[in-house]
Design a protein around this motif. Structure first.
Motif, PDB file in Angstrom:
ATOM      1  N   ALA A   7      58.157  12.209  62.314  1.00 13.05           N
ATOM      2  CA  ALA A   7      56.831  11.711  61.941  1.00 13.05           C
ATOM      3  C   ALA A   7      55.884  11.845  63.122  1.00 13.05           C
ATOM      4  O   ALA A   7      56.290  11.812  64.278  1.00 13.05           O
ATOM      5  CB  ALA A   7      56.914  10.257  61.506  1.00 13.05           C
ATOM      6  N   LEU A  70      48.409   6.303  65.552  1.00 10.31           N
ATOM      7  CA  LEU A  70      48.087   6.238  64.127  1.00 10.31           C
ATOM      8  C   LEU A  70      48.492   4.865  63.585  1.00 10.31           C
ATOM      9  O   LEU A  70      49.452   4.266  64.080  1.00 10.31           O
ATOM     10  CB  LEU A  70      48.821   7.342  63.372  1.00 10.31           C
ATOM     11  N   ASP A  72      49.978   4.114  60.858  1.00  9.02           N
ATOM     12  CA  ASP A  72      51.318   4.231  60.282  1.00  9.02           C
ATOM     13  C   ASP A  72      51.851   5.624  60.592  1.00  9.02           C
ATOM     14  O   ASP A  72      51.087   6.594  60.601  1.00  9.02           O
ATOM     15  CB  ASP A  72      51.278   4.048  58.759  1.00  9.02           C
ATOM     16  N   VAL A  74      53.192   9.273  60.072  1.00  9.09           N
ATOM     17  CA  VAL A  74      52.948  10.242  59.005  1.00  9.09           C
ATOM     18  C   VAL A  74      54.075  11.269  59.053  1.00  9.09           C
ATOM     19  O   VAL A  74      54.252  11.940  60.073  1.00  9.09           O
ATOM     20  CB  VAL A  74      51.583  10.946  59.190  1.00  9.09           C
ATOM     21  N   TRP A  85      47.027  20.036  63.949  1.00  7.51           N
ATOM     22  CA  TRP A  85      47.321  19.230  62.772  1.00  7.51           C
ATOM     23  C   TRP A  85      46.022  19.048  62.020  1.00  7.51           C
ATOM     24  O   TRP A  85      45.073  18.452  62.531  1.00  7.51           O
ATOM     25  CB  TRP A  85      47.898  17.896  63.210  1.00  7.51           C
ATOM     26  N   ILE A  87      45.471  17.448  59.136  1.00  4.97           N
ATOM     27  CA  ILE A  87      45.454  16.349  58.171  1.00  4.97           C
ATOM     28  C   ILE A  87      44.525  15.246  58.684  1.00  4.97           C
ATOM     29  O   ILE A  87      44.607  14.838  59.838  1.00  4.97           O
ATOM     30  CB  ILE A  87      46.872  15.785  57.949  1.00  4.97           C
ATOM     31  N   VAL A  89      43.441  11.542  58.979  1.00 10.88           N
ATOM     32  CA  VAL A  89      44.088  10.233  58.874  1.00 10.88           C
ATOM     33  C   VAL A  89      43.036   9.163  59.064  1.00 10.88           C
ATOM     34  O   VAL A  89      42.295   9.159  60.036  1.00 10.88           O
ATOM     35  CB  VAL A  89      45.200  10.070  59.933  1.00 10.88           C
TER      36      VAL A  89
END
Length: 90
Positions: A7, A70, A72, A74, A85, A87, A89
């Motif tokens: 993660a 982060l 949480d 990922v 990356w 993505i 968030v």
């Protein structure tokens, strides 16, 4: 604290890097050549060493900026080397 595996837990920007030339035993700092372009980009040429890492001559120092944890973890497939990356968030 348990660090999740597989993660992404934080993001950062690689601000610079330099090679260790030697360890200064009197100060406990890794010394890098600040006459090179990479060395000038990261500053003074002396980095406090961490007992958990290898600061042998020839190893690379990575200088990070804008490190953001982060909220949480990922899930992500691991990659060796650098990767972007894409993505978003929250």
């Amino acid at each position: 604290m348990i660090v999740p595996k597989g993660a992404v837990v934080a993001t950062t920007v690689l601000a610079g890097m330099a090679r260790v030339s030697h360890i200064d035993p009197s100060s406990g700092r890794a010394v890098h050549d600040d006459r090179t372009e990479a060395g000038r980009a990261v500053g003074s040429g002396r980095t406090l060493i961490d007992p958990w890492d290898d600061f042998s001559p020839g190893r690379w120092l990575w200088f990070l900026a804008n490190v953001r944890a982060l909220p949480d973890p990922v899930p992500a497939v691991g990659h060796q080397g650098f990767w972007h990356w894409d993505i978003e968030v929250g």
